[in-house]
Design a protein around this motif. Structure first.
Motif, short mmCIF file in Angstrom:
data_model
loop_
_atom_site.label_atom_id
_atom_site.label_comp_id
_atom_site.label_asym_id
_atom_site.label_seq_id
_atom_site.Cartn_x
_atom_site.Cartn_y
_atom_site.Cartn_z
N MET A 158 19.20 1.14 -42.17
CA MET A 158 19.98 0.37 -40.08
C MET A 158 20.82 -1.01 -41.13
SD MET A 158 16.72 -0.37 -37.99
CE MET A 158 17.97 -1.45 -36.65
N PRO A 159 21.90 -0.67 -40.56
CA PRO A 159 23.07 -1.87 -40.83
C PRO A 159 21.71 -3.72 -40.40
CG PRO A 159 23.09 -0.65 -38.70
CD PRO A 159 22.37 -0.04 -39.55
N ARG A 160 22.57 -4.00 -41.50
CA ARG A 160 21.76 -5.43 -41.50
C ARG A 160 22.42 -6.52 -40.41
NH1 ARG A 160 20.19 -6.80 -46.98
NH2 ARG A 160 20.50 -5.05 -48.08
N ARG A 161 23.44 -5.83 -40.14
CA ARG A 161 24.15 -6.70 -38.82
C ARG A 161 24.39 -5.92 -37.63
NH1 ARG A 161 28.45 -9.30 -42.13
NH2 ARG A 161 27.72 -10.32 -43.61
N PRO A 162 24.17 -6.46 -36.31
CA PRO A 162 24.68 -5.52 -35.17
C PRO A 162 26.27 -5.24 -34.77
CG PRO A 162 23.57 -7.43 -33.96
CD PRO A 162 23.59 -7.59 -35.58
N TYR A 163 26.13 -3.83 -34.94
CA TYR A 163 27.01 -3.45 -33.94
C TYR A 163 28.01 -3.82 -33.23
CZ TYR A 163 30.93 -0.20 -33.54
OH TYR A 163 32.24 0.94 -33.31
N LYS A 164 29.00 -4.79 -33.83
CA LYS A 164 30.03 -4.59 -33.02
C LYS A 164 31.33 -4.10 -32.35
CE LYS A 164 30.55 -9.47 -31.23
NZ LYS A 164 29.82 -11.28 -31.02
N LYS A 165 31.78 -3.56 -31.41
CA LYS A 165 33.19 -3.05 -31.23
C LYS A 165 34.17 -4.38 -31.00
CE LYS A 165 35.04 0.68 -29.50
NZ LYS A 165 35.29 2.55 -29.00
N THR A 166 35.17 -4.48 -31.65
CA THR A 166 36.30 -5.32 -31.55
C THR A 166 36.77 -5.15 -29.57
OG1 THR A 166 37.78 -3.95 -33.34
CG2 THR A 166 36.42 -6.14 -34.36
N LYS A 167 37.83 -5.67 -29.55
CA LYS A 167 38.52 -5.43 -27.86
C LYS A 167 39.90 -5.28 -29.06
CE LYS A 167 35.29 -6.18 -25.32
NZ LYS A 167 34.42 -4.30 -24.17
N THR A 168 40.72 -4.57 -27.88
CA THR A 168 42.46 -4.20 -28.47
C THR A 168 42.61 -4.99 -27.25
OG1 THR A 168 41.93 -2.08 -29.27
CG2 THR A 168 44.02 -3.04 -28.56
N ARG A 169 44.01 -5.87 -27.71
CA ARG A 169 44.29 -6.87 -27.11
C ARG A 169 45.34 -6.19 -26.50
NH1 ARG A 169 44.64 -11.81 -31.16
NH2 ARG A 169 42.27 -12.82 -30.58
N PRO A 170 46.23 -6.55 -25.31
CA PRO A 170 47.16 -5.92 -24.65
C PRO A 170 48.46 -6.09 -25.76
CG PRO A 170 46.34 -7.08 -23.23
CD PRO A 170 45.01 -7.53 -24.47
N ASP A 171 49.15 -5.35 -25.26
CA ASP A 171 51.12 -5.35 -26.88
C ASP A 171 51.69 -6.54 -26.10
OD1 ASP A 171 53.45 -3.97 -25.83
OD2 ASP A 171 52.15 -3.77 -24.70
N ILE A 191 29.88 18.16 -22.68
CA ILE A 191 29.09 17.21 -22.48
C ILE A 191 30.39 16.87 -22.18
CG2 ILE A 191 27.32 17.48 -24.41
CD1 ILE A 191 29.87 15.10 -25.60
N ASP A 192 30.26 15.80 -20.76
CA ASP A 192 31.35 14.92 -20.58
C ASP A 192 32.56 13.57 -20.98
OD1 ASP A 192 31.18 15.95 -18.07
OD2 ASP A 192 29.60 14.24 -17.17
N THR A 193 33.12 13.38 -21.19
CA THR A 193 33.90 11.97 -22.60
C THR A 193 34.12 11.19 -22.37
OG1 THR A 193 35.37 14.33 -23.07
CG2 THR A 193 35.91 12.47 -24.09
N ARG A 194 33.15 10.04 -23.01
CA ARG A 194 32.93 9.09 -22.60
C ARG A 194 34.85 8.59 -22.32
NH1 ARG A 194 30.94 8.57 -27.08
NH2 ARG A 194 32.38 7.59 -28.34
N PRO A 195 34.72 7.72 -21.36
CA PRO A 195 36.92 7.16 -20.95
C PRO A 195 37.47 6.46 -21.92
CG PRO A 195 35.40 6.35 -19.54
CD PRO A 195 34.34 6.80 -20.13
N SER A 196 36.49 5.76 -22.95
CA SER A 196 37.07 4.82 -24.47
C SER A 196 37.48 6.58 -25.16
CB SER A 196 36.53 4.31 -25.27
OG SER A 196 35.32 4.48 -25.66
N ARG A 197 36.75 7.66 -26.19
CA ARG A 197 36.88 9.14 -26.27
C ARG A 197 38.37 9.92 -25.45
NH1 ARG A 197 35.68 11.89 -30.00
NH2 ARG A 197 35.33 13.71 -29.96
N ARG A 198 37.81 9.43 -23.81
CA ARG A 198 39.10 10.15 -23.50
C ARG A 198 40.57 9.58 -24.04
NH1 ARG A 198 38.56 12.72 -18.31
NH2 ARG A 198 40.62 11.45 -18.02
#
Length: 157
Positions: free
Chosen positions: A1-14, A87-94
């Motif tokens: 198990m990871p020591r820290r919780p998983y946190k996804k970074t947000k991509t900024r618009p160009d 399965i339905d594809t998640r929006p981020s995976r799409r």
């Protein structure tokens, strides 16, 4: 198990087009952390699209919409057998799948047709926005596979 919780970074618009999709495309084109090279490639491709269509970001968004799959298959092991469960594809995976398929199809284009990768990428984006090209064929294959395995949808949990 990871020591820290998983946190996804947000991509900024160009910065140039203020678009999330353009920023994602730059990040997926990038190799070995060379973001400035990837930016030059993507912005040159967008300039080539701009010559044919006045709004290139709209072309990018329509090509993503035409290439992104609604359903995909995921292998599930039930008992002793593996089934391909649709399965339905998640929006981020799409968005991820659409951009990666567009980039792969652009890399696979013949060298006799175009010289640089930015020309190949622009041509593939224009084809995808019109519902043509190798990336759209890939979407059709994935959705056909999901449709063929609809009988195993009850294994989705």
């Amino acid at each position: 198990m990871p020591r820290r919780p998983y946190k996804k970074t947000k991509t900024r618009p160009d910065l140039l087009y203020s678009s999330y999709e353009v920023a994602k495309l730059i990040n997926y084109v990038m190799l070995d952390g060379k973001k400035s090279v990837a930016q030059k490639i993507v912005y040159c491709a967008i300039d080539l699209i701009k010559q044919k269509n006045p709004n290139p970001v709209e072309v990018l968004q329509s090509s993503i919409a035409n290439v992104a799959p609604d359903h995909e298959v995921k292998p599930k092991r039930v008992g002793g057998a593996s089934y391909l469960v649709p399965i339905d594809t998640r929006p981020s995976r799409r968005i991820f799948l659409a951009l990666n398929w567009i980039i792969t199809a652009a890399k696979a284009r013949s060298n006799s047709e175009f010289k640089n990768f930015d020309q190949k990428l622009a041509a593939e984006l224009l084809d995808a926005s019109n519902g043509l090209g190798e990336a759209v064929n890939k979407k059709r294959q994935v959705e056909k596979l999901a449709e063929a395995n609809k009988a195993f949808a009850h294994f989705r949990w």
